[in-house]
Design an enzyme around this catalytic site. Sequence first.
Site, PDB file in Angstrom:
ATOM      1  N   LYS A   1     -27.225  35.113   2.827  1.00 13.52           N
ATOM      2  CA  LYS A   1     -27.051  34.214   1.713  1.00 13.52           C
ATOM      3  C   LYS A   1     -25.948  34.761   0.825  1.00 13.52           C
ATOM      4  O   LYS A   1     -25.675  35.964   0.830  1.00 13.52           O
ATOM      5  CB  LYS A   1     -28.360  34.113   0.920  1.00 13.52           C
ATOM      6  CG  LYS A   1     -29.495  33.469   1.708  1.00 13.52           C
ATOM      7  CD  LYS A   1     -30.703  33.245   0.846  1.00 13.52           C
ATOM      8  CE  LYS A   1     -31.386  34.536   0.475  1.00 13.52           C
ATOM      9  NZ  LYS A   1     -31.938  35.214   1.631  1.00 13.52           N
TER      10      LYS A   1
ATOM     11  N   GLY B   1     -37.056  29.669   6.448  1.00 12.12           N
ATOM     12  CA  GLY B   1     -35.645  29.778   6.088  1.00 12.12           C
ATOM     13  C   GLY B   1     -35.479  30.578   4.813  1.00 12.12           C
ATOM     14  O   GLY B   1     -36.342  31.382   4.441  1.00 12.12           O
ATOM     15  N   CYS B   2     -34.354  30.374   4.119  1.00 10.87           N
ATOM     16  CA  CYS B   2     -34.072  31.085   2.880  1.00 10.87           C
ATOM     17  C   CYS B   2     -35.243  30.966   1.919  1.00 10.87           C
ATOM     18  O   CYS B   2     -35.666  29.862   1.576  1.00 10.87           O
ATOM     19  CB  CYS B   2     -32.799  30.520   2.242  1.00 10.87           C
ATOM     20  SG  CYS B   2     -32.518  31.114   0.565  1.00 10.87           S
ATOM     21  N   PHE B   3     -35.770  32.100   1.470  1.00 11.65           N
ATOM     22  CA  PHE B   3     -36.995  32.042   0.682  1.00 11.65           C
ATOM     23  C   PHE B   3     -36.809  31.515  -0.738  1.00 11.65           C
ATOM     24  O   PHE B   3     -37.769  31.193  -1.424  1.00 11.65           O
ATOM     25  CB  PHE B   3     -37.749  33.377   0.665  1.00 11.65           C
ATOM     26  CG  PHE B   3     -36.969  34.631   0.337  1.00 11.65           C
ATOM     27  CD1 PHE B   3     -35.794  34.615  -0.410  1.00 11.65           C
ATOM     28  CD2 PHE B   3     -37.442  35.867   0.778  1.00 11.65           C
ATOM     29  CE1 PHE B   3     -35.115  35.782  -0.714  1.00 11.65           C
ATOM     30  CE2 PHE B   3     -36.774  37.046   0.479  1.00 11.65           C
ATOM     31  CZ  PHE B   3     -35.609  37.003  -0.271  1.00 11.65           C
TER      32      PHE B   3
END
Length: 256
Positions: free
Chosen positions: A36, A97-99
């Site tokens: 990210k 996915g991205c937390f």
Amino acid sequence: MLIRTLPASPATLAVPLLLLSSAATASLPHLPARRKPLSFPSTARSASLHASPMNWLSKLGLGAATRAADAASAAVAQGPDDDVPAPGQQFAQFGAGCFWGVELAYQRVPGVTKTEVGYSQGVLDKPTYNDVCSGTTGHNEVVRVQFDPKECSYETLLDVFWERHDPTTLNRQGGDVGTQYRSGIYYYTPEQEKAARESLERHQAKLNRKIVTEILPAKKFYRAEEYHQQYLAKGGRFGFGQSAEKGCNDPIRCYG
């Protein structure tokens, strides 16, 4: 392979830029998974990420190796999550996915009393974000949800899980690629496991692609660095906080 060197400046050292042909890149080792964006609120921790040239080199697979896991480390990391929820509350744990965006989705659910983002299912004790991003530790980015079962059913949390991501893409959600972005439901009780498997079957019947979600016992939960916690509600990369109010259905901007 062509190698070009930038001229040195007072602020930087000369850095070789590698311009690789397709033939040359085919022989290179696999590069680490995409991370990210490293655009976090101004904290001491985030400042250190921006300041270190080695951080950018490691993203290219050229930096120092991450810590290696040994048998003792793996035994701890693969142990159960022994944290205890507040009285009358239960834990649930999801990887989708991205937390950042997953956490905000659960923050909005009535009956959810606490959310934390962290790392689990890996083989390295006390992993850092850099360790997890290396793709060598086996950890997944997860959200641990504490909820009041009198106000929020586990099935409601499962519904949010399926709606929040694409469970048919292996180790990927959109542009985020890597094993740390895999789809997973991590259960704390036999009842949660049963509900998760039945929910998967119902959801699979609606899709024409195979669901790749893993359903496993919840393992040791490592709370992520503080700048990751409630990241989008606190402003994200652009400083515009997104609502975490209960029942809010505003679209979630994954990176802020």
